[in-house]
Design a protein around this motif. Sequence first.
Motif, PDB file in Angstrom:
ATOM      1  N   PHE A 116       0.845  -1.198   0.000  1.00 30.87           N
ATOM      2  CA  PHE A 116       0.000   0.000   0.000  1.00 30.87           C
ATOM      3  C   PHE A 116       0.878   1.245   0.000  1.00 30.87           C
ATOM      4  O   PHE A 116       1.922   1.279   0.661  1.00 30.87           O
ATOM      5  CB  PHE A 116      -0.917   0.024   1.231  1.00 30.87           C
ATOM      6  N   VAL A 117       0.437   2.241  -0.734  1.00 36.33           N
ATOM      7  CA  VAL A 117       1.093   3.546  -0.733  1.00 36.33           C
ATOM      8  C   VAL A 117       0.076   4.555  -0.227  1.00 36.33           C
ATOM      9  O   VAL A 117      -1.048   4.609  -0.712  1.00 36.33           O
ATOM     10  CB  VAL A 117       1.574   3.941  -2.141  1.00 36.33           C
ATOM     11  N   SER A 155      -3.426   3.943  -2.288  1.00 40.15           N
ATOM     12  CA  SER A 155      -3.510   3.022  -3.421  1.00 40.15           C
ATOM     13  C   SER A 155      -2.974   1.658  -2.999  1.00 40.15           C
ATOM     14  O   SER A 155      -1.991   1.560  -2.267  1.00 40.15           O
ATOM     15  CB  SER A 155      -2.682   3.524  -4.610  1.00 40.15           C
ATOM     16  N   LYS A 156      -3.627   0.616  -3.495  1.00 37.02           N
ATOM     17  CA  LYS A 156      -3.070  -0.726  -3.362  1.00 37.02           C
ATOM     18  C   LYS A 156      -2.282  -1.015  -4.626  1.00 37.02           C
ATOM     19  O   LYS A 156      -2.784  -0.847  -5.738  1.00 37.02           O
ATOM     20  CB  LYS A 156      -4.172  -1.762  -3.169  1.00 37.02           C
ATOM     21  N   ALA A 201       2.581   5.634 -10.216  1.00 34.96           N
ATOM     22  CA  ALA A 201       1.326   6.386 -10.133  1.00 34.96           C
ATOM     23  C   ALA A 201       0.829   6.459  -8.692  1.00 34.96           C
ATOM     24  O   ALA A 201       0.280   7.485  -8.272  1.00 34.96           O
ATOM     25  CB  ALA A 201       0.269   5.732 -11.023  1.00 34.96           C
ATOM     26  N   ALA A 202       1.026   5.399  -7.926  1.00 31.72           N
ATOM     27  CA  ALA A 202       0.573   5.387  -6.534  1.00 31.72           C
ATOM     28  C   ALA A 202       1.357   6.385  -5.686  1.00 31.72           C
ATOM     29  O   ALA A 202       0.786   7.101  -4.850  1.00 31.72           O
ATOM     30  CB  ALA A 202       0.698   3.979  -5.956  1.00 31.72           C
ATOM     31  N   ILE A 203       2.676   6.431  -5.884  1.00 30.59           N
ATOM     32  CA  ILE A 203       3.488   7.396  -5.134  1.00 30.59           C
ATOM     33  C   ILE A 203       3.105   8.824  -5.501  1.00 30.59           C
ATOM     34  O   ILE A 203       2.980   9.706  -4.641  1.00 30.59           O
ATOM     35  CB  ILE A 203       4.992   7.140  -5.379  1.00 30.59           C
ATOM     36  N   VAL A 260       5.164   3.812   2.067  1.00 32.45           N
ATOM     37  CA  VAL A 260       4.966   2.594   1.280  1.00 32.45           C
ATOM     38  C   VAL A 260       5.074   1.431   2.248  1.00 32.45           C
ATOM     39  O   VAL A 260       6.108   1.243   2.897  1.00 32.45           O
ATOM     40  CB  VAL A 260       6.006   2.472   0.156  1.00 32.45           C
ATOM     41  N   GLU A 261       4.013   0.657   2.345  1.00 25.44           N
ATOM     42  CA  GLU A 261       3.904  -0.325   3.424  1.00 25.44           C
ATOM     43  C   GLU A 261       3.568  -1.709   2.862  1.00 25.44           C
ATOM     44  O   GLU A 261       2.720  -1.854   1.981  1.00 25.44           O
ATOM     45  CB  GLU A 261       2.807   0.125   4.391  1.00 25.44           C
TER      46      GLU A 261
END
Length: 376
Positions: free
Chosen positions: A196-197, A209-210, A219-221, A233-234
């Motif tokens: 996940f971000v 975002s997943k 794109a998530a970052i 970021v996990e």
Amino acid sequence: MTDPPSHHRKPRVAIVFGGRSSEHAISCVTAGSVLDAIDRTTYDVIPIGIATDGRWVLESGDPERLRITGPDQLPSVDGERAPIALLRETDSTDLVVHEPSQPPQTLGEVDVVFPLLHGPWGEDGTIQGMFEMAGVRYVGAGVLASAVGMDKAYAKIVLKAAGLPVMPSVTVSAREWYRDPDGVRHRVADLGFPLFVKPARAGSSMGISKVHGPSELDAAIEEAHRHDPKALVEQAAVGAREVECGVLEALDGTPETSVPAEIRIGGEHEFYDFAAKYLPEEHTELDVPADLPDEVATELREMAARAFEAIGGEGLARVDFFVMPDHSVVVNEINTMPGFTPTSMYPRMWAATGVDYPALVDRLIRLALRRGTGLR
């Protein structure tokens, strides 16, 4: 520090809501619920809205105006209403209204502020610092606890130092992402996928975002950085159950815990996003209490109290957990001003524990009135 209110009048409570963060609408919804529930025979209530541009105004306090009626019909503070300010006097802090073409009108001394603000400039220690400077009591966590709880990256550091388990993660600043995106991608790859971000200092699942694989990472970052220049970021807790627990400070300062509750996501949602949380037509099940083995529920409640004390919490908090397939428990995050409508998890957990919504509101105000400002 202001003196306790005189027994000749009711304590004056300023309900502050709205704010400049992306959670402005959710703060308004929360305020509407509190305004509807607070005992007007016990407290003199002043509704104060903070518009999205930062203006403080005297709001109407109409709970009906502060409800979500649809995906595109979110409530907001009316920034055109009369401006209001906290004015620090020698021995008190007064509320002053400035009507156009009228002399300033003093509404009287404010005894306690209930800051129903979510996200930056409200839940992150900034407004708590202002209240400390103004010498006025307020509900909830102080400056440091609010800041730590809001910043998911620093909360992980504090919780881990207290011996509490957390999910592995990487913090990515906007500056680092701009300068060395390949280095970031390399560090993140060590976490594995899915992951996940999320913005480090946002709530209500804004900007999360997943990420199922490397092609989705950039794109998530960038989406997380749209909300916060610091992203977290996990590693995903694969197969985990999402369980929450409420913490409520007793009058002697002891952290008490509620029965845990579980969130079960339905429909097309892969995680507990904004729509699943707040829109009534979405398929989200809330099990209050959660169906957990007794020993797991007990461990989870003990860890919630430990997390609350680790960050120096005061008043209230909601601690979110992952219960893994092997029944081990991992702390996800701690929220020092959780969603507070009667249908939100925090009040529902306390209702199931024996503290109904009006009693919860009253308890938090009384805790704040007993507490001074400054070092404690």
